[in-house]
Design an enzyme around this catalytic site. Sequence first.
Site, PDB file in Angstrom:
ATOM      1  N   GLY A  81       0.841  -1.182   0.000  1.00  0.00           N
ATOM      2  CA  GLY A  81       0.000   0.000   0.000  1.00  0.00           C
ATOM      3  C   GLY A  81       0.872   1.226   0.000  1.00  0.00           C
ATOM      4  O   GLY A  81       2.093   1.135  -0.176  1.00  0.00           O
ATOM      5  N   LYS A 118       4.798  -6.919   8.111  1.00  0.00           N
ATOM      6  CA  LYS A 118       4.399  -5.637   7.533  1.00  0.00           C
ATOM      7  C   LYS A 118       5.544  -4.655   7.718  1.00  0.00           C
ATOM      8  O   LYS A 118       5.889  -4.304   8.849  1.00  0.00           O
ATOM      9  CB  LYS A 118       3.146  -5.131   8.231  1.00  0.00           C
ATOM     10  CG  LYS A 118       2.573  -3.866   7.623  1.00  0.00           C
ATOM     11  CD  LYS A 118       1.178  -3.612   8.173  1.00  0.00           C
ATOM     12  CE  LYS A 118       0.484  -2.523   7.372  1.00  0.00           C
ATOM     13  NZ  LYS A 118      -0.927  -2.422   7.725  1.00  0.00           N
ATOM     14  N   VAL A 162       3.564  -5.863   2.726  1.00  0.00           N
ATOM     15  CA  VAL A 162       3.355  -7.047   3.551  1.00  0.00           C
ATOM     16  C   VAL A 162       4.013  -8.239   2.868  1.00  0.00           C
ATOM     17  O   VAL A 162       3.787  -8.479   1.681  1.00  0.00           O
ATOM     18  CB  VAL A 162       1.851  -7.322   3.777  1.00  0.00           C
ATOM     19  CG1 VAL A 162       1.673  -8.595   4.613  1.00  0.00           C
ATOM     20  CG2 VAL A 162       1.192  -6.143   4.461  1.00  0.00           C
ATOM     21  N   ASP A 200     -10.473   0.764  10.272  1.00  0.00           N
ATOM     22  CA  ASP A 200     -10.480   0.377   8.859  1.00  0.00           C
ATOM     23  C   ASP A 200     -11.096  -1.012   8.711  1.00  0.00           C
ATOM     24  O   ASP A 200     -10.558  -1.876   8.036  1.00  0.00           O
ATOM     25  CB  ASP A 200      -9.061   0.416   8.286  1.00  0.00           C
ATOM     26  CG  ASP A 200      -9.059   0.453   6.752  1.00  0.00           C
ATOM     27  OD1 ASP A 200     -10.132   0.719   6.168  1.00  0.00           O
ATOM     28  OD2 ASP A 200      -8.000   0.217   6.159  1.00  0.00           O
TER      29      ASP A 200
END
Lengths: 177, 579
Positions: free
Chosen positions: B86, B106, B91, B202
């Site tokens: 992202g 991550k 990841v 999220d």
Amino acid sequence: MLARGGDAPAREHLLARYLPRLQRWASGRLPLRARSLLDTTDLVQETLLRTMEGLDRVEVRGPGGFQAYVRQAVLNRIRDQVRWAGRRQGREELSEDLRDSSPSPLEEAIGGAVLDRYERALAGLGQEDQELLHLRIELDFDYGEIATMTGRPSRDAARMAVQRALGRLAEAMGHER
Amino acid sequence: MSADRDPFQELLGSVSDGEAIDWDDAVGRARPDDRLRLVALRDVDRIGRFNRDLQRTLPAADEVTGDGIDVQRWGDLLLLELCGAGANAEVYRAWDPGLRREVALKLIRSGAQGADAPTDQSPLLNEGRALARVRHPHVVAVHGIDCRDGRVGLWMELVRGVTLEQHVESQGPLDAAEATRLGREIGSALAAVHVAGLLHRDIKPANVVRDPDGRFVLTDFGLGLSRHLAEAPVLSVVGSPMYMAPEQLSGAAADARTDVYALGMLLWFALTARHPFPEDSLGALRHAAASGPVPALGERRPDLPPSLVAAVRRATAPVAADRFANAGQFVEALASTTTGSAAGQTPATPARRRSRWLLSMAGLVVVAAVMIVAVRGRGPAEPVVPAAASYAVEAALLRHGAGAPSPLTNDDLLAPGDRLSLQWRATQSSWVYVLNADDRGEAYLLFPQPRFDLRNPLPADSTLVLPGAMSGRDVVWTVTSAGGRETFLIVVSPEPLPELEAGPAGFAAPDPDRPIEYAAVDAGVIERLRGVGGLAAAPAQPVSAAPGSGSLNRFRALAGRESGVTGVWVREIVLRNPG
């Protein structure tokens, strides 16, 4: 080209240097959804070996053609994998591009529209430019390695060639906006 | 950069060489007619940096396993494959040589918000450490967080499976029973996260993984997005807007109810395979979410129990004050939902053999100890259901395998050799009884037993793993044969239940190396339990219809009495154990 003509040691040499980087690059292009028993490593290795086996039947025009050809072959293979995954999950046939509701890591990082512009602009360049950008921007080879692989006399010559290719790519992408 | 030099040509060299570039400055200074190609060059630079990160941090698989070949690492962890990326992090699937297992790693990108703070002040590290304290069956387990090789990384349980988004897209909407289970599992996960002082912020289908056993796991806490509850004001919209509460979309303060809203939206999606607000712009979405309730779920799914529809509607109320006050309340509402497809309504399978139980010593000392330590200090976990106004119970039947113990829920499969235990905690001192019956209706008392070190009453506010130890050696229950279906009843009472306490002479002492020697609970005992005045309780979860014959049915009836009972907490779990 180094690997043409059934030169086994040359093929192994090329594989040893090129394959790991190609695998890493491809791992950024394969959507998570499409990963399965056939992982990125297998996908790239299989594609590259098939390409090497078929080199004598492939018309590779001029220097730089081989890597550009392999790059496209891997992207095609990824596209097939995405389609297969879509069909397996009962999804509609996907379009010719790699667009999927499950983006690749690269697409997720930079956005699908940017990636589309990049791919279209890259495809419009000459094979030599494509190879230079593939080796430098995508596979992170240093200029010395690029000089060796592309038959240029020096690191500086390779650097200048990459910069020129980069300029043409950005111009083409800018015109698309 | 001088005005008479071509900035584009200068930047070509910097991009090619991989140098850091201040793009805001470069684009801002560019002539209008030069801006497009500079922006394009910036995009190529981003692509180049992404690929460079891949090449420099990620080994090809053969490099990891090859002798003497450079292995790409982050600290001790070997990076195996990029799984996702992202704007702020990547990841990887990685190998942790210390844990001797694959993990998800991550890695925060250099330059991401907070990633470059000094190690002892990094909010990412602090938040990661808080998250690492959360141990819950439906929260991805965080193994650690650190700054190594100049990059902040968080490594955690590698959950294999598909995301809820993928599952719904491929299999269609969930039925009421599975959606209810989804809500309860993720809701209890959220409750545990909130107790740790964090918000997820999220919640979305892509952040919930359904593993091959059907367990739903909450993942991806998007470091930097979570905040301590006391610091809830949000300066900008972060997360996935489609599931955001109106207050989050508007940048107002977020709290536990913000996550409750997102969970409600998640259930709406899971039950319809659609999102309630199709708006495609943030402004339109913000307006739609704030201006009224989500479209009625019952109109799209008239088959759903009204109680489930009502629970989702309340969770997704536009005004936070109209929602459940916390995730635990949402879980309670879902627990009282009658889905009509509970495990107990599946046809009974004739029993071929009676299940047998073995007490096993193997390997549970460390596991149990770790669990007790890890769970201590955290908040409510599934199921968090107050049995009476004065106390609450959490209990989970666990299966111990090669990895972390996994919770068992209704209709899960058992097999001979499975090792089970019960993780238990209550807010007051309690008498605990664990009963088991198979399809033939023969019932056994698995706990307490005279030779167990743990004795009733069990202490308050201590997480314990039953059956616990025997003469200082930890033991578990082991399934030694198939037996159709297995029903477990977990009974918790604030005072001893005489009918069970009075019969120790009738129970054979368990032997750690021999098959079951629990004596059957006399049917008369069960029958008499029904008459225990003033002891019954609101059920911990909906009690399914009787799964065939068996003496536990009578006891189950006790659990089903919702009025006139005060004090006894009963949970039923029905598992399949086919031969």
